[in-house]
Design a protein around this motif. Structure first.
Motif, PDB file in Angstrom:
ATOM      1  N   UNK A   1      49.607  75.195  97.847  1.00 15.63           N
ATOM      2  CA  UNK A   1      49.026  74.447  98.672  1.00 15.63           C
ATOM      3  C   UNK A   1      48.334  73.584  98.670  1.00 15.63           C
ATOM      4  N   UNK A   2      47.990  73.147  97.321  1.00  7.92           N
ATOM      5  CA  UNK A   2      47.177  72.399  96.750  1.00  7.92           C
ATOM      6  C   UNK A   2      47.415  71.613  96.671  1.00  7.92           C
ATOM      7  N   UNK A   3      49.135  71.152  96.197  1.00  2.00           N
ATOM      8  CA  UNK A   3      49.057  69.236  96.210  1.00  2.00           C
ATOM      9  C   UNK A   3      50.060  69.524  97.245  1.00  2.00           C
ATOM     10  N   UNK A   4      50.803  70.023  98.631  1.00  4.77           N
ATOM     11  CA  UNK A   4      51.314  70.221  99.802  1.00  4.77           C
ATOM     12  C   UNK A   4      50.995  69.203 100.540  1.00  4.77           C
ATOM     13  N   UNK A   5      52.158  68.459 100.762  1.00  4.20           N
ATOM     14  CA  UNK A   5      51.088  67.058 102.034  1.00  4.20           C
ATOM     15  C   UNK A   5      50.683  67.685 103.206  1.00  4.20           C
ATOM     16  N   UNK A   6      49.967  67.218 103.814  1.00  5.27           N
ATOM     17  CA  UNK A   6      49.195  67.531 104.844  1.00  5.27           C
ATOM     18  C   UNK A   6      49.983  67.881 105.828  1.00  5.27           C
ATOM     19  N   UNK A   7      51.079  67.865 106.183  1.00  9.36           N
ATOM     20  CA  UNK A   7      52.414  67.711 107.009  1.00  9.36           C
ATOM     21  C   UNK A   7      52.838  69.399 106.624  1.00  9.36           C
ATOM     22  N   UNK A   8      52.491  69.835 105.375  1.00  9.51           N
ATOM     23  CA  UNK A   8      53.441  71.375 105.147  1.00  9.51           C
ATOM     24  C   UNK A   8      52.259  72.695 105.725  1.00  9.51           C
ATOM     25  N   UNK A   9      52.894  73.138 106.512  1.00  8.35           N
ATOM     26  CA  UNK A   9      52.010  73.856 106.999  1.00  8.35           C
ATOM     27  C   UNK A   9      51.965  75.826 106.668  1.00  8.35           C
ATOM     28  N   UNK A  10      51.222  76.493 106.628  1.00  6.65           N
ATOM     29  CA  UNK A  10      51.531  77.585 105.965  1.00  6.65           C
ATOM     30  C   UNK A  10      51.118  78.611 107.360  1.00  6.65           C
ATOM     31  N   UNK A  11      51.980  79.281 107.255  1.00  8.92           N
ATOM     32  CA  UNK A  11      51.748  80.653 108.357  1.00  8.92           C
ATOM     33  C   UNK A  11      51.957  82.137 107.477  1.00  8.92           C
ATOM     34  N   UNK A  12      50.997  82.965 107.342  1.00  9.56           N
ATOM     35  CA  UNK A  12      50.821  84.822 107.257  1.00  9.56           C
ATOM     36  C   UNK A  12      50.750  85.953 107.746  1.00  9.56           C
ATOM     37  N   UNK A  13      51.501  86.415 107.301  1.00 11.79           N
ATOM     38  CA  UNK A  13      51.921  87.407 108.334  1.00 11.79           C
ATOM     39  C   UNK A  13      50.967  88.473 108.000  1.00 11.79           C
ATOM     40  N   UNK A  14      49.944  88.605 107.440  1.00 12.50           N
ATOM     41  CA  UNK A  14      49.007  89.093 107.234  1.00 12.50           C
ATOM     42  C   UNK A  14      47.339  88.996 107.465  1.00 12.50           C
ATOM     43  N   UNK A  15      46.210  89.554 107.604  1.00 15.14           N
ATOM     44  CA  UNK A  15      45.075  89.039 108.488  1.00 15.14           C
ATOM     45  C   UNK A  15      44.748  88.659 107.176  1.00 15.14           C
ATOM     46  N   UNK A  16      43.955  87.668 106.828  1.00 15.16           N
ATOM     47  CA  UNK A  16      44.042  86.841 105.907  1.00 15.16           C
ATOM     48  C   UNK A  16      41.923  85.820 106.340  1.00 15.16           C
ATOM     49  N   UNK A  17      41.013  85.643 105.260  1.00 18.42           N
ATOM     50  CA  UNK A  17      40.663  84.712 105.520  1.00 18.42           C
ATOM     51  C   UNK A  17      41.053  83.307 104.594  1.00 18.42           C
ATOM     52  N   UNK A  18      41.329  82.963 104.370  1.00 19.06           N
ATOM     53  CA  UNK A  18      42.299  81.670 102.997  1.00 19.06           C
ATOM     54  C   UNK A  18      42.338  80.947 103.827  1.00 19.06           C
ATOM     55  N   UNK A  19      41.069  79.186 103.593  1.00 22.32           N
ATOM     56  CA  UNK A  19      41.455  78.806 104.974  1.00 22.32           C
ATOM     57  C   UNK A  19      42.572  77.173 104.921  1.00 22.32           C
ATOM     58  N   UNK A  20      43.931  78.061 103.811  1.00 19.18           N
ATOM     59  CA  UNK A  20      44.921  76.559 103.700  1.00 19.18           C
ATOM     60  C   UNK A  20      45.606  77.125 104.567  1.00 19.18           C
ATOM     61  N   UNK A  21      45.817  78.175 105.403  1.00 15.94           N
ATOM     62  CA  UNK A  21      46.915  78.401 105.933  1.00 15.94           C
ATOM     63  C   UNK A  21      46.434  77.980 107.548  1.00 15.94           C
ATOM     64  N   UNK A  22      47.249  77.832 108.259  1.00 18.47           N
ATOM     65  CA  UNK A  22      46.955  76.983 109.713  1.00 18.47           C
ATOM     66  C   UNK A  22      47.938  78.006 110.433  1.00 18.47           C
ATOM     67  N   UNK A  23      47.691  78.984 110.621  1.00 19.95           N
ATOM     68  CA  UNK A  23      48.396  80.671 111.688  1.00 19.95           C
ATOM     69  C   UNK A  23      48.026  81.308 110.413  1.00 19.95           C
ATOM     70  N   UNK A  24      48.053  82.317 111.614  1.00 20.97           N
ATOM     71  CA  UNK A  24      48.115  83.711 111.736  1.00 20.97           C
ATOM     72  C   UNK A  24      48.772  84.636 112.876  1.00 20.97           C
ATOM     73  N   UNK A  25      50.633  85.536 111.986  1.00 24.26           N
ATOM     74  CA  UNK A  25      51.473  85.560 113.033  1.00 24.26           C
ATOM     75  C   UNK A  25      51.225  87.419 112.691  1.00 24.26           C
ATOM     76  N   UNK A  26      50.807  88.696 113.379  1.00 23.84           N
ATOM     77  CA  UNK A  26      50.576  89.709 112.447  1.00 23.84           C
ATOM     78  C   UNK A  26      51.173  90.739 114.045  1.00 23.84           C
ATOM     79  N   UNK A  27      51.570  92.159 113.429  1.00 26.61           N
ATOM     80  CA  UNK A  27      52.162  92.732 114.744  1.00 26.61           C
ATOM     81  C   UNK A  27      50.822  93.980 114.827  1.00 26.61           C
ATOM     82  N   UNK A  28      50.732  94.104 116.095  1.00 28.02           N
ATOM     83  CA  UNK A  28      49.394  94.729 116.519  1.00 28.02           C
ATOM     84  C   UNK A  28      50.191  96.262 116.596  1.00 28.02           C
TER      85      UNK A  28
END
Length: 380
Positions: free
Chosen positions: A179-206
């Motif tokens: 993510x450090x050198x990725x363009x602004x239009x690249x969006x990162x999605x985590x499938x785990x709870x996380x506090x990392x600020x570079x993720x734009x979305x978190x999708x998790x199973x309840x």
């Protein structure tokens, strides 16, 4: 839990009661034309309306959706603005070539052998994402950070990547570096709870709600004496205990009426031989009337243990699992289990990349748990 049948555009009934023109219903009016536009957009992207084909006349479309022409024309106007259709006054709307008018997305899924072996829910979501009609014009690339031959390609191509899906915790450091050198239009999605600020979305199973659903299902069928078998060497501990916690939360809402015992292990030997683990814990399955296996694999093995000792499933012992895996053809009875709305989860991932939230904090999406009734739970 009742799962509504997904209705496609071609199954919408004619003659539905109109509410969009009622006085003061501006919110419903807005919601309807947006929903119509999204439905038609999906149909065009999926190929149901090929390039160059004509949409049905306005009066037929309005009748299919149960709205007035004013609402329909708002939806068609947005489709024209987005380049999906073109039309002239008095003529039908014609589908434009979406390959020229819609930029194709490139989405990378950071996977590896470990998650495909130990995280069946994630594997199911990945397979469902591949099959989404909305994904057909786009590209989904499975990439392993541990594959040196692919690493150079990813670093060279990251300027052209629109989304990165990170399904496991062990790949988060790699994603953060990417993510450090990725363009602004690249969006990162985590499938785990996380506090990392570079993720734009978190999708998790309840998972907690899934455990609660399992307990509620057994309670409704008058089971009162529970064994919770949390035996797994591969699952993340927080996922593992959320399932147990959700189950116990429902059970303890009426503690005077039930009995529950929880046994857990993270030993691979116990997962391979649950019967040995039961003996180690001094557990006799005949002392219980229902078992919650925190994974489908363990639940299926506990069915075999019960049958080996003369217990009938579900007549003497009910067994419910968690993962939603497809049952083995020769399993008897087939396992009742808690799965997840994989299609809904895949949709959320796609939409999180296509329409990311404009917020400093990651947007949180939760995948709904679903009960898959088969044959391993009866009724007391």
């Amino acid at each position: 839990m009742i799962v509504d049948k997904e209705v496609s555009f071609h199954e919408i009934r004619i003659g539905k009661k109109r509410t969009d023109t009622m006085p003061g219903n501006t919110k419903g009016h807005f919601a309807k034309y947006v929903s119509i536009r999204q439905t038609l957009e999906r149909e065009i992207i999926s190929g149901s309306f090929p390039d160059g084909s004509l949409l049905p006349p306005e009066h037929k479309l309005a009748a299919m959706f149960g709205v007035g022409r004013g609402t329909l024309r708002l939806a068609l106007k947005e489709l024209r603005q987005q380049g999906f259709v073109e039309s002239r006054r008095g003529a039908k709307s014609r589908v434009r070539d979406i390959s020229r008018n819609c930029r194709k997305l490139r989405i990378v899924w950071l996977g590896n052998a470990e998650w495909s072996e130990y995280e069946p829910l994630l594997r199911l979501i990945y397979q469902t994402l591949l099959q989404l009609p909305e994904m057909r014009p786009h590209q989904l690339i499975f990439f392993s950070p541990h594959d040196d031959s692919s690493l150079e390609w990813l670093l060279n191509e990251r300027a052209e990547i629109d989304g990165v899906v990170v399904p496991t915790l062990n790949n988060i450091p790699f994603a953060e570096n990417l993510a450090k050198d990725a363009p602004r239009r690249t969006h990162f999605v985590s499938l785990n709870p996380t506090d990392r600020s570079f993720f734009s979305s978190i999708v998790i199973s309840d998972n907690q709600q899934g455990g609660y659903l399992a307990a509620e299902y057994l309670r409704q069928r008058n089971y009162r004496n529970f064994l919770v078998a949390g035996i797994s060497a591969g699952y993340r501990s927080e996922l593992f205990y959320k399932r147990i916690g959700g189950f116990c939360q429902r059970v303890f809402e009426e503690p005077a009426l039930v009995n529950v015992r929880v046994i857990t292990s993270a030993d691979a030997a116990d997962q391979a031989d649950p019967e040995h683990f039961l003996r180690t814990c001094n557990v006799n399955l005949a002392d219980f009337d229902a078992v919650f296996g925190v994974t489908d694999d363990v639940a299926a093995k506990l069915i075999q243990c019960a049958q080996k000792h003369g217990l009938r499933v579900p007549e003497d012992l009910a067994v419910i699992g968690f993962d939603g895996l497809r049952p083995a053809p020769d399993s008897s009875p087939q396992l009742t289990t808690i799965g997840c709305d994989a299609a809904g989860g895949a949709q959320q991932i796609f939409q999180a990349i296509l329409n990311p939230a404009d917020s400093e904090k990651p947007a949180l999406y939760q995948i709904t748990p679903l009960l898959l009734e088969r044959g391993s739970v009866g009724r007391r």
